[in-house]
Design a protein around this motif. Structure first.
Motif, PDB file in Angstrom:
ATOM      1  N   ALA A 140      65.228  61.354  46.041  1.00  5.46           N
ATOM      2  CA  ALA A 140      66.178  61.657  45.070  1.00  5.46           C
ATOM      3  C   ALA A 140      67.515  61.123  45.300  1.00  5.46           C
ATOM      4  O   ALA A 140      68.083  60.737  44.406  1.00  5.46           O
ATOM      5  N   ALA A 141      67.723  61.207  46.540  1.00  3.15           N
ATOM      6  CA  ALA A 141      69.365  60.739  46.943  1.00  3.15           C
ATOM      7  C   ALA A 141      69.431  59.391  47.112  1.00  3.15           C
ATOM      8  O   ALA A 141      70.433  58.836  47.497  1.00  3.15           O
ATOM      9  N   GLY A 142      68.266  58.663  47.033  1.00  6.44           N
ATOM     10  CA  GLY A 142      68.319  57.198  47.083  1.00  6.44           C
ATOM     11  C   GLY A 142      68.553  56.500  48.621  1.00  6.44           C
ATOM     12  O   GLY A 142      68.834  55.273  48.668  1.00  6.44           O
ATOM     13  N   HIS A 143      68.252  57.514  49.356  1.00 11.16           N
ATOM     14  CA  HIS A 143      68.172  56.878  50.967  1.00 11.16           C
ATOM     15  C   HIS A 143      67.095  56.272  51.096  1.00 11.16           C
ATOM     16  O   HIS A 143      65.992  56.313  50.779  1.00 11.16           O
ATOM     17  N   GLU A 144      67.315  54.977  51.977  1.00 13.54           N
ATOM     18  CA  GLU A 144      66.049  54.251  52.561  1.00 13.54           C
ATOM     19  C   GLU A 144      65.233  55.062  53.481  1.00 13.54           C
ATOM     20  O   GLU A 144      65.990  55.812  54.353  1.00 13.54           O
ATOM     21  N   VAL A 145      64.174  54.856  53.751  1.00 12.88           N
ATOM     22  CA  VAL A 145      63.100  55.156  54.825  1.00 12.88           C
ATOM     23  C   VAL A 145      62.438  54.041  55.394  1.00 12.88           C
ATOM     24  O   VAL A 145      61.950  53.310  54.700  1.00 12.88           O
ATOM     25  N   HIS A 146      62.960  53.917  56.790  1.00 10.33           N
ATOM     26  CA  HIS A 146      62.631  52.555  57.298  1.00 10.33           C
ATOM     27  C   HIS A 146      61.355  52.961  58.377  1.00 10.33           C
ATOM     28  O   HIS A 146      61.241  54.048  59.058  1.00 10.33           O
ATOM     29  N   HIS A 147      60.538  52.159  58.694  1.00 12.41           N
ATOM     30  CA  HIS A 147      59.438  51.945  59.770  1.00 12.41           C
ATOM     31  C   HIS A 147      60.177  51.513  61.010  1.00 12.41           C
ATOM     32  O   HIS A 147      61.054  50.636  61.000  1.00 12.41           O
ATOM     33  N   GLU A 148      59.565  51.813  62.103  1.00 11.91           N
ATOM     34  CA  GLU A 148      60.093  51.572  63.394  1.00 11.91           C
ATOM     35  C   GLU A 148      58.884  51.473  64.295  1.00 11.91           C
ATOM     36  O   GLU A 148      58.639  52.831  64.838  1.00 11.91           O
ATOM     37  N   SER A 149      58.475  50.505  64.867  1.00 11.23           N
ATOM     38  CA  SER A 149      57.273  50.779  65.584  1.00 11.23           C
ATOM     39  C   SER A 149      57.416  50.354  67.008  1.00 11.23           C
ATOM     40  O   SER A 149      58.236  49.537  67.493  1.00 11.23           O
ATOM     41  N   GLU A 150      56.889  51.231  67.655  1.00 12.89           N
ATOM     42  CA  GLU A 150      57.269  51.233  69.268  1.00 12.89           C
ATOM     43  C   GLU A 150      56.029  51.630  70.169  1.00 12.89           C
ATOM     44  O   GLU A 150      55.140  52.348  69.709  1.00 12.89           O
ATOM     45  N   LEU A 151      56.271  51.166  71.359  1.00 16.13           N
ATOM     46  CA  LEU A 151      55.499  51.629  72.512  1.00 16.13           C
ATOM     47  C   LEU A 151      56.013  52.961  72.823  1.00 16.13           C
ATOM     48  O   LEU A 151      57.233  53.464  72.972  1.00 16.13           O
ATOM     49  N   VAL A 152      54.755  54.045  73.022  1.00 13.41           N
ATOM     50  CA  VAL A 152      55.105  55.262  73.508  1.00 13.41           C
ATOM     51  C   VAL A 152      54.698  55.682  74.710  1.00 13.41           C
ATOM     52  O   VAL A 152      53.522  55.394  75.120  1.00 13.41           O
ATOM     53  N   GLY A 265      63.313  44.011  62.984  1.00 13.16           N
ATOM     54  CA  GLY A 265      62.636  43.999  61.726  1.00 13.16           C
ATOM     55  C   GLY A 265      62.315  45.109  60.993  1.00 13.16           C
ATOM     56  O   GLY A 265      61.448  45.164  60.296  1.00 13.16           O
ATOM     57  N   VAL A 266      62.975  46.450  61.351  1.00 11.84           N
ATOM     58  CA  VAL A 266      63.134  47.590  60.639  1.00 11.84           C
ATOM     59  C   VAL A 266      63.267  47.278  58.998  1.00 11.84           C
ATOM     60  O   VAL A 266      63.996  46.343  58.840  1.00 11.84           O
ATOM     61  N   GLY A 267      62.803  48.215  58.497  1.00 15.35           N
ATOM     62  CA  GLY A 267      63.066  48.047  56.810  1.00 15.35           C
ATOM     63  C   GLY A 267      62.460  49.285  56.152  1.00 15.35           C
ATOM     64  O   GLY A 267      61.723  49.995  56.833  1.00 15.35           O
ATOM     65  N   PRO A 268      62.535  49.268  54.925  1.00 14.78           N
ATOM     66  CA  PRO A 268      62.416  50.437  53.807  1.00 14.78           C
ATOM     67  C   PRO A 268      60.699  50.233  53.740  1.00 14.78           C
ATOM     68  O   PRO A 268      60.137  49.318  53.760  1.00 14.78           O
ATOM     69  N   ILE A 269      60.257  51.505  53.459  1.00 10.65           N
ATOM     70  CA  ILE A 269      58.887  51.603  53.332  1.00 10.65           C
ATOM     71  C   ILE A 269      58.757  52.241  51.828  1.00 10.65           C
ATOM     72  O   ILE A 269      59.785  53.199  51.346  1.00 10.65           O
ATOM     73  N   ALA A 270      57.806  52.007  50.946  1.00 11.61           N
ATOM     74  CA  ALA A 270      57.776  52.633  49.568  1.00 11.61           C
ATOM     75  C   ALA A 270      56.230  53.180  49.391  1.00 11.61           C
ATOM     76  O   ALA A 270      55.230  52.942  50.180  1.00 11.61           O
ATOM     77  N   SER A 271      55.981  54.415  48.813  1.00 12.19           N
ATOM     78  CA  SER A 271      54.823  54.813  48.382  1.00 12.19           C
ATOM     79  C   SER A 271      53.761  53.726  47.740  1.00 12.19           C
ATOM     80  O   SER A 271      54.221  53.039  47.260  1.00 12.19           O
ATOM     81  N   GLY A 272      52.732  53.700  48.366  1.00 16.18           N
ATOM     82  CA  GLY A 272      51.462  52.992  48.185  1.00 16.18           C
ATOM     83  C   GLY A 272      51.294  52.129  49.095  1.00 16.18           C
ATOM     84  O   GLY A 272      50.354  51.285  49.368  1.00 16.18           O
ATOM     85  N   GLU A 273      52.299  52.062  50.291  1.00 14.43           N
ATOM     86  CA  GLU A 273      52.312  50.737  51.331  1.00 14.43           C
ATOM     87  C   GLU A 273      51.251  51.142  52.446  1.00 14.43           C
ATOM     88  O   GLU A 273      50.916  52.569  52.290  1.00 14.43           O
ATOM     89  N   GLU A 274      50.327  50.090  52.868  1.00 18.51           N
ATOM     90  CA  GLU A 274      49.638  50.329  53.807  1.00 18.51           C
ATOM     91  C   GLU A 274      50.030  49.746  54.973  1.00 18.51           C
ATOM     92  O   GLU A 274      50.422  48.386  55.165  1.00 18.51           O
ATOM     93  N   LEU A 275      50.533  50.414  56.267  1.00 15.26           N
ATOM     94  CA  LEU A 275      50.963  49.979  57.476  1.00 15.26           C
ATOM     95  C   LEU A 275      50.019  49.814  58.503  1.00 15.26           C
ATOM     96  O   LEU A 275      49.333  50.685  58.657  1.00 15.26           O
ATOM     97  N   GLU A 276      49.924  48.627  59.158  1.00 18.53           N
ATOM     98  CA  GLU A 276      49.108  48.446  60.184  1.00 18.53           C
ATOM     99  C   GLU A 276      49.931  48.041  61.532  1.00 18.53           C
ATOM    100  O   GLU A 276      50.666  47.149  61.547  1.00 18.53           O
TER     101      GLU A 276
END
Length: 290
Positions: A140-152, A265-276
């Motif tokens: 609702a606030a219009g903030h982007e939500v990003h993916h960050e893929s990492e070794l854990v 390469g971080v970037g926004p994710i959106a509802s409906g996306e499938e991340l692999e």
């Protein structure tokens, strides 16, 4: 060895090709408790793995294999005392964050461009196939939500003030993780600690198979589009030094988790996306955004 948690937090040893597992829960010397709040057997396994490994190997060789598709994989972590994450550990990511912050904050926070570690809430952990839930207030606030893929890193025996040259002795192994992040002016730990913001999986590969975590390819795709692609050799601070630094700040306990930093390469994710997401010599997992 590949260690998976599946179904009701059962312990499985995964075949080298990742296609099947054997339930080895009954080979553990501790009572099995599936509740992550009280599952001390998991932390004992992380601490004492070298002494327990022979029994697990024997059980895996003798037990019936089950196809991975017939079980529900869980996050390979139960009740860690803390989840740590490294910031600014790939040079190209540091460069791209100047543009990201200009766009999302209207300014660059210079202090956030230096390597350091911070905390994420353990309650943010979910497993393979889970849904990443975009918080309604953030959307609702219009903030982007990003993916960050990492070794854990999964901490084994842990310790305090661990020297870098012996840091890997304190580690159980590695898994793959996504450090989901709200881009806003809020505290870093808060922005990364929403429920479902730490997907982990598909299993742990112990350090005897992966070494110190260097030379591993990380790949993140969405709908077949490559979002992030990097090799862990490009880390500014390698895994042993991250473990040593983190342990100089706080005691690392068995079962704790340490995200090692986001590549470019971080970037926004959106509802409906499938991340692999996949990491070489470890495995792959998929999550979806809701």
């Amino acid at each position: 060895m590949r260690l998976a948690l599946f179904d009701a937090a059962r312990l499985g040893v995964v075949a080298p090709d990742g296609g099947a597992l054997v339930d080895v829960t009954d080979a553990l010397p501790w009572p099995h408790d599936p509740d992550p709040l009280t599952a001390s057997w998991w932390r004992s396994l992380c601490r004492d793995f070298p002494s327990v490994a022979p029994a697990l190997e024997q059980a895996a060789a003798a037990g019936p294999a089950r196809p991975i598709g017939e079980v529900t994989l869980r996050a390979p972590a139960l009740g860690p005392s803390k989840v740590l994450a490294a910031a600014c550990n790939y040079g190209e990511h540091v460069t791209e964050m100047h543009g990201v912050q200009e766009r999302t904050l209207g300014r660059v926070e210079s202090w956030m461009m230096d390597f350091d570690v911070f905390l994420k809430a353990p309650s943010s952990i979910v497993g393979p196939g889970a849904g990443i839930v975009l918080p309604p207030d953030v959307v609702a606030a219009g903030h982007e939500v990003h993916h960050e893929s990492e070794l854990v890193v999964v901490i084994g025996r842990g310790g305090k003030d661990i020297p870098a040259e012996s840091a890997m002795d304190a580690v159980l192994g590695f898994t793959a993780g996504l450090d989901i992040t709200v881009r806003s002016a809020a505290d870093r730990s808060r922005r990364k600690s929403y429920d479902t913001f730490s997907p982990l999986g598909p299993w742990i590969v112990t350090r005897d198979e992966v070494g110190d975590g260097s030379g591993l390819d990380i790949l993140l795709t969405s709908g077949g589009e490559i979002r992030q692609s990097v090799n862990t050799r490009d880390m500014l601070v390698p895994v042993p030094e991250i473990v040593a630094y983190a342990s100089s700040v706080m005691t690392l306990l068995p079962g704790d988790l340490l995200f090692t930093g986001a590549p470019a390469g971080v970037g926004p994710i959106a509802s409906g996306e499938e991340l692999e997401m996949s990491i070489g010599r470890i495995g792959s997992m998929g999550v979806h955004v809701v």
